[in-house]
Every structure is written in C-alpha cells, then in structure tokens.
Design a protein around this motif. Sequence first.
Motif, short mmCIF file in Angstrom:
data_model
loop_
_atom_site.label_atom_id
_atom_site.label_comp_id
_atom_site.label_asym_id
_atom_site.label_seq_id
_atom_site.Cartn_x
_atom_site.Cartn_y
_atom_site.Cartn_z
N LEU A 10 0.82 -1.21 0.00
CA LEU A 10 0.00 0.00 0.00
C LEU A 10 0.86 1.26 0.00
CD1 LEU A 10 -2.85 -0.94 2.50
CD2 LEU A 10 -2.71 -1.33 0.03
N GLY A 11 1.99 1.25 0.70
CA GLY A 11 2.87 2.42 0.69
C GLY A 11 3.42 2.70 -0.69
N THR A 12 3.75 1.65 -1.43
CA THR A 12 4.25 1.81 -2.80
C THR A 12 3.15 2.37 -3.70
OG1 THR A 12 5.76 -0.05 -2.51
CG2 THR A 12 5.27 0.61 -4.77
N VAL A 13 1.93 1.86 -3.55
CA VAL A 13 0.80 2.36 -4.33
C VAL A 13 0.61 3.85 -4.08
CG1 VAL A 13 -1.70 2.23 -4.68
CG2 VAL A 13 -0.37 0.13 -4.38
N SER A 14 0.64 4.24 -2.81
CA SER A 14 0.44 5.64 -2.46
C SER A 14 1.50 6.53 -3.10
CB SER A 14 0.49 5.79 -0.93
OG SER A 14 0.41 7.15 -0.56
N GLU A 15 2.76 6.10 -3.05
CA GLU A 15 3.84 6.89 -3.63
C GLU A 15 3.73 6.97 -5.15
OE1 GLU A 15 7.54 9.01 -4.00
OE2 GLU A 15 5.92 8.84 -2.53
N LEU A 16 3.39 5.85 -5.80
CA LEU A 16 3.33 5.81 -7.26
C LEU A 16 2.23 6.73 -7.80
CD1 LEU A 16 3.85 2.00 -7.93
CD2 LEU A 16 5.37 3.84 -8.65
N ILE A 17 1.04 6.66 -7.22
CA ILE A 17 -0.08 7.41 -7.79
C ILE A 17 0.02 8.90 -7.49
CG2 ILE A 17 -1.57 5.39 -7.69
CD1 ILE A 17 -3.02 6.68 -5.34
N CYS A 55 -2.91 11.57 -7.75
CA CYS A 55 -4.08 11.43 -6.89
C CYS A 55 -3.68 10.83 -5.55
CB CYS A 55 -5.15 10.58 -7.57
SG CYS A 55 -4.62 8.92 -8.03
N ARG A 56 -4.64 10.80 -4.64
CA ARG A 56 -4.44 10.27 -3.30
C ARG A 56 -5.07 8.89 -3.19
NH1 ARG A 56 -3.29 13.60 0.89
NH2 ARG A 56 -4.64 12.38 2.24
N PHE A 57 -4.55 8.10 -2.25
CA PHE A 57 -5.08 6.76 -2.01
C PHE A 57 -5.75 6.74 -0.65
CE2 PHE A 57 -3.85 2.00 -1.51
CZ PHE A 57 -5.15 1.64 -1.78
N ASN A 58 -6.90 7.43 -0.58
CA ASN A 58 -7.66 7.50 0.67
C ASN A 58 -6.73 7.89 1.83
OD1 ASN A 58 -10.06 6.79 -0.65
ND2 ASN A 58 -9.58 4.63 -0.49
N CYS A 59 -6.93 7.23 2.98
CA CYS A 59 -6.13 7.57 4.16
C CYS A 59 -4.70 7.05 4.08
CB CYS A 59 -6.79 6.99 5.41
SG CYS A 59 -8.43 7.66 5.76
N ILE A 60 -4.44 6.11 3.15
CA ILE A 60 -3.10 5.55 3.05
C ILE A 60 -2.10 6.63 2.65
CG2 ILE A 60 -1.65 3.89 1.84
CD1 ILE A 60 -3.52 2.63 3.85
N THR A 61 -2.53 7.58 1.80
CA THR A 61 -1.64 8.67 1.42
C THR A 61 -1.26 9.50 2.63
OG1 THR A 61 -2.42 8.81 -0.87
CG2 THR A 61 -1.49 10.81 0.09
N SER A 62 -2.23 9.81 3.49
CA SER A 62 -1.94 10.58 4.71
C SER A 62 -0.99 9.81 5.62
CB SER A 62 -3.24 10.89 5.46
OG SER A 62 -4.09 11.70 4.68
N LEU A 63 -1.21 8.50 5.72
CA LEU A 63 -0.35 7.66 6.55
C LEU A 63 1.08 7.65 5.99
CD1 LEU A 63 -0.47 5.79 9.03
CD2 LEU A 63 -0.96 3.90 7.47
N TYR A 64 1.19 7.54 4.67
CA TYR A 64 2.51 7.53 4.03
C TYR A 64 3.22 8.86 4.25
CZ TYR A 64 6.08 6.78 0.45
OH TYR A 64 7.29 6.65 -0.20
#
Length: 300
Positions: free
Chosen positions: A46-53, A62-71
Amino acid sequence: MIMASSAKPKHISITLVVDKDKNKVLYAEAESDFVDILLSFLSLPLGTVSELISKDSTAQPCRFNCITSLYQSSKNLDPKYFYSNEYKGKLLNPTNPMEAYSEKLVYNLDDTPISQGFHGYLHKPTSFIVSDDLLALVSDLDTTWWMLQNFRIDFDSERLTVNVTQNEVLDLLKFSLWSETLLTDLFLRKKLPIPNSQIPESELEVNEIKGKEGRKMNLRLMVLKSPRKVLFGEAGEDFTDQLLSFLTIPLGALEHLSQGKFGLGCIDNLYKSLRRLDPTRDFSSEFYDLKNKLLNPHVA
C-alpha cells in the motif's frame, strides 16, 4: 519510478472494441504481457501504491484515501522517533513480496534491481479478453460464449488499437483504484473519477476507546457530535506502529482477507480473474506456485 526491463523497451498493444453510440469500451483484446502487468498490481504494498499514484503521468496525481496521509506522516516523521533510519526506509520503500518475479515485466512499477531469469507470470503467447471493469479471461470458446451473453456486438462497434506506454501503466494503476469502467475512462473519456469528501462543521466531544481483553491499545478520540465523525485521535507508539505497518501490506493480501470483495475500483475483478486462471495451463511452468503467491502475497 517506473522501470522497463533490461531488454529494449517496447510498447504493449491492445485492441479495444468500442460501442460508438455510448462512447464505451465493451472489452479489450490483449496478450499475456498486458495481463502480467495488471496482475503485478496485486503484489504492490500500500505504501508503494500511495507513492506511485502521487506522481505525474498522463492522468493527474491522486491520493489513495487515508493511506496517502499515513505515508506522508511516515515520510515527515523525524527519524529520531524510529529505532533506526532503516526502519523508516522500509516503510517508505516497502519490499514487494513478488519482486523476484516482477522485475522482468515489460514495464515494472517497482524500482527494483533487474533479474535475468523471469519474463512474466503467464505463458506466452496467450490471448485474453479484458472487460471494461478489468475482468481478464483467457480467450477461448467459454469466453466467446460469455461475450455473446454480455455484450451487444454489431456493426456499430469499432475496433481501436492503442499502445500502452510507461505513463499509461501508471495510469492503469490510478484508474484501477477508483474506476469501475477503467478502459472507457482511461482511453476514451481520459478522466479519472475520484470522489471528493468534506468534513462538516459541528460541535466536538472527546471519547476514549480501549481494545478488547488481552493486549490493549488506548486511543483517545476527538469526535464530531453531529454527525458523529472522528476528527482526530491521540495514541501511543503501539497503535501508531500498527497503523504504519499497513504501508507494507500488498493489495492482493487485502483482497485475500476480503475474499475478493474489498470494494476498491476494479481491483476486485482483477483478483477474481486471477482466481479463475488455471495454474497448470496459464502460468509459466517453471513457477507453478505463482498463482497462490499472487492470491495471497505475504508481507515481505
């Protein structure tokens, strides 16, 4: 950063069958190279997804819901709060559990070293039919019957061949998280449908929540009274550790836990497609256990 294999980079071509009246993709015809890339999404933490997008591509970041904030919280946290810089680095660049298999894909989303022996998950050449919502089926008589039952294919249908480039591989990941008509939104409408949310103004109250019997993690919440909505919480390092560990969990692991019903864009259908594939017929023979590893990728 998106990396190509050590071989000379090449385009992946897919053919879209389009309903011209509705400006909608009915399905795509693709080879195993394209489906390999789709399946590789399930192995991404999930951290990789957040960074990639969050990066530029043809589609907007774009953001990945709350995972982006967590990252971002992990990235901004002073290293002195971690046991070592290595721990922080593992959260910001979590290891892909399938990296040994993904490094030789035509386009590999993970920034990993290049291996020499692997050329994708699936047998080549294998032809697939991929629906607009990312259900991928091996092209055979059963799939033809399924297409006849589900699609209106007539003289108004148009065949459109498109090249999937490095940028569009990243677009595919972005759209797969939000869109339920991915091929249409990406290749025809060229619009990423991201829902927006707003926090209403209201009075606040403070609640304290404790875990179940056994190990306890205390969390003190600031809650909006009407409607009841958590604004923020105060927690110790054990609860924060638990949150940060989510960054290392692969998408496929979430689908495994939810039995393919996680409700994230087209990812559910991608996972269902994987479950339907025959490991002895469709996967590379030297890696007969790949299907099970993709169905339940463990935290590396």
